[in-house]
Design a protein around this motif. Structure first.
Motif, mmCIF file in Angstrom:
data_model
loop_
_atom_site.group_PDB
_atom_site.id
_atom_site.type_symbol
_atom_site.label_atom_id
_atom_site.label_comp_id
_atom_site.label_asym_id
_atom_site.label_seq_id
_atom_site.Cartn_x
_atom_site.Cartn_y
_atom_site.Cartn_z
ATOM 1 N N SER A 20 0.816 -1.218 0.000
ATOM 2 C CA SER A 20 0.000 0.000 0.000
ATOM 3 C C SER A 20 0.846 1.263 0.000
ATOM 4 O O SER A 20 0.396 2.323 -0.456
ATOM 5 C CB SER A 20 -0.944 0.004 1.206
ATOM 6 O OG SER A 20 -0.224 -0.118 2.417
ATOM 7 N N GLU A 21 2.093 1.173 0.498
ATOM 8 C CA GLU A 21 2.986 2.324 0.460
ATOM 9 C C GLU A 21 3.527 2.560 -0.944
ATOM 10 O O GLU A 21 3.930 3.674 -1.292
ATOM 11 C CB GLU A 21 4.148 2.132 1.435
ATOM 12 C CG GLU A 21 3.749 2.228 2.905
ATOM 13 C CD GLU A 21 4.950 2.177 3.829
ATOM 14 O OE1 GLU A 21 6.080 2.002 3.325
ATOM 15 O OE2 GLU A 21 4.758 2.309 5.054
ATOM 16 N N GLN B 20 -5.101 1.453 8.330
ATOM 17 C CA GLN B 20 -4.041 2.052 7.529
ATOM 18 C C GLN B 20 -4.620 3.135 6.633
ATOM 19 O O GLN B 20 -5.593 2.908 5.920
ATOM 20 C CB GLN B 20 -3.370 0.985 6.656
ATOM 21 C CG GLN B 20 -2.736 -0.150 7.446
ATOM 22 C CD GLN B 20 -2.151 -1.205 6.547
ATOM 23 O OE1 GLN B 20 -1.253 -0.944 5.736
ATOM 24 N NE2 GLN B 20 -2.635 -2.425 6.675
ATOM 25 N N LYS B 21 -3.999 4.297 6.670
ATOM 26 C CA LYS B 21 -4.443 5.427 5.852
ATOM 27 C C LYS B 21 -3.273 5.893 4.996
ATOM 28 O O LYS B 21 -2.405 6.627 5.445
ATOM 29 C CB LYS B 21 -4.940 6.569 6.733
ATOM 30 C CG LYS B 21 -6.148 6.221 7.608
ATOM 31 C CD LYS B 21 -6.559 7.418 8.460
ATOM 32 C CE LYS B 21 -7.735 7.100 9.358
ATOM 33 N NZ LYS B 21 -8.135 8.255 10.206
ATOM 34 N N ARG B 22 -3.240 5.415 3.762
ATOM 35 C CA ARG B 22 -2.226 5.840 2.801
ATOM 36 C C ARG B 22 -2.852 6.837 1.832
ATOM 37 O O ARG B 22 -4.065 7.023 1.804
ATOM 38 C CB ARG B 22 -1.682 4.649 2.019
ATOM 39 C CG ARG B 22 -1.369 3.415 2.833
ATOM 40 C CD ARG B 22 -0.140 3.554 3.671
ATOM 41 N NE ARG B 22 0.252 2.261 4.233
ATOM 42 C CZ ARG B 22 1.124 2.119 5.220
ATOM 43 N NH1 ARG B 22 1.702 3.183 5.752
ATOM 44 N NH2 ARG B 22 1.422 0.909 5.678
ATOM 45 N N ARG B 23 -2.010 7.434 1.016
ATOM 46 C CA ARG B 23 -2.515 8.415 0.046
ATOM 47 C C ARG B 23 -3.523 7.792 -0.911
ATOM 48 O O ARG B 23 -4.559 8.377 -1.208
ATOM 49 C CB ARG B 23 -1.353 9.020 -0.737
ATOM 50 C CG ARG B 23 -1.802 10.098 -1.714
ATOM 51 C CD ARG B 23 -0.647 10.659 -2.514
ATOM 52 N NE ARG B 23 -1.108 11.648 -3.471
ATOM 53 C CZ ARG B 23 -0.345 12.180 -4.423
ATOM 54 N NH1 ARG B 23 0.935 11.817 -4.528
ATOM 55 N NH2 ARG B 23 -0.845 13.069 -5.261
ATOM 56 N N THR C 191 -6.502 2.432 1.691
ATOM 57 C CA THR C 191 -7.004 2.432 3.065
ATOM 58 C C THR C 191 -7.224 0.997 3.508
ATOM 59 O O THR C 191 -8.000 0.264 2.888
ATOM 60 C CB THR C 191 -8.330 3.208 3.174
ATOM 61 O OG1 THR C 191 -8.122 4.571 2.747
ATOM 62 C CG2 THR C 191 -8.848 3.209 4.609
#
Length: 281
Positions: free
Chosen positions: A213-214, A233-236, A239
């Motif tokens: 996800s990163e 998890q909150k990625r750009r 989620t």
């Protein structure tokens, strides 16, 4: 280095047509007729809001509590589940009955949904013995088995520029040619000696490589589960919604359209129904 390869793969992907493949399931269970489901605008416009919900794992009481807390039990709200509807929790058939009979709930396949299918079909062999913890599987109705079988691996909402998947997607690789096994099991990415899609190897082990996800650079936002160890998890562009309800933590959802877009909803688990034993669970 991994990020550079991802950028190159994304650039190549935009220039080539989307290929197709034939797959063979390592569990020897049926694939769904529709591997990748697309929701068009005419379908989405039937609903006032859309709520994406994390791994349920047979926690029917918590699912119902979340829907009530979110005021989302009615058919005016579309509910999208990230898979792992069943296994490990206390009310697996109840979850399937609730989801299957609803006009406003859709789900993708999870790895535990596939485990249940494997155990069910294997149990039809007179020489196969289910473990005691899995005895409930032999009593699943045909309707619920058919429902699990036909769960797609991804649900795409093009007008909202987002994708629902259980575990993850390989960056730079078209959704349609991601290996089904990776879609329900991957957590991290490691670099290998190969260049095309095998250059980024999806793995379950969170101690090696980097979280997929990163590395996911969009443009679609991906909502996924399968990673309770990392919790919310909150990625750009991604989620992660598995917050370990079955392990005594919480069940989480997020609104992705409507007046509450971006709002998270959580309910606490009534108890810990299962103990997490492995980093591969």
């Amino acid at each position: 280095m991994v990020s550079l390869v991802v950028c190159v793969l994304n650039a190549i992907n935009r220039l080539i047509p989307k290929p197709t493949r034939r797959y063979f399931h390592n569990y020897n269970i049926p694939f769904p007729q529709v591997m990748h489901k697309h929701l068009d605008s005419s379908f989405i416009e039937q609903f006032e809001e859309i709520l994406v919900i994390g791994d349920v794992h047979g926690c029917c009481d918590e699912l119902e509590a979340l829907l009530e807390k979110a005021n989302a039990a009615g058919d005016n709200v579309l509910k999208l589940l990230v898979g792992d509807l069943v296994n490990k929790g206390p009310k697996n058939s109840e979850v399937l009955n609730l989801v299957r009979q609803s006009k406003s709930i859709l789900s993708v396949r999870g790895n535990h949904d596939e485990v249940v299918l494997k155990e069910y079909f294997d149990s039809k062999n007179s020489d196969y013995r289910l473990k005691e913890k899995n005895l409930w599987i032999k009593d699943l109705s045909n309707e619920n088995i058919n429902y699990l079988t036909e769960l797609p691996y991804t649900i795409s909402l093009p007008t909202l520029n987002c994708i629902i998947v259980h575990a993850g997607l390989v960056p730079g690789v078209p959704v349609e040619i991601n290996e089904p096994m990776h879609l329900v099991r991957m957590r991290n990415i490691i670099m290998t000696d190969y260049f095309w899609e095998e250059g980024l190897l999806p793995i379950e082990d969170t101690n090696k490589g980097e979280p997929w996800s990163e590395l996911w650079g969009g443009p679609q936002h991906v909502y996924f589960g399968h990673d309770a160890r990392r919790m919310l998890q909150k990625r750009r562009f991604a989620t992660g919604l598995d917050t370990g309800c079955v392990y005594g933590n919480s069940l989480t959802g997020v609104f992705i359209s409507g007046c509450r877009k971006g709002e998270f909803i959580q309910v606490k688990a009534k108890e810990a129904y299962s103990k997490k034993k492995s980093k591969k669970d």
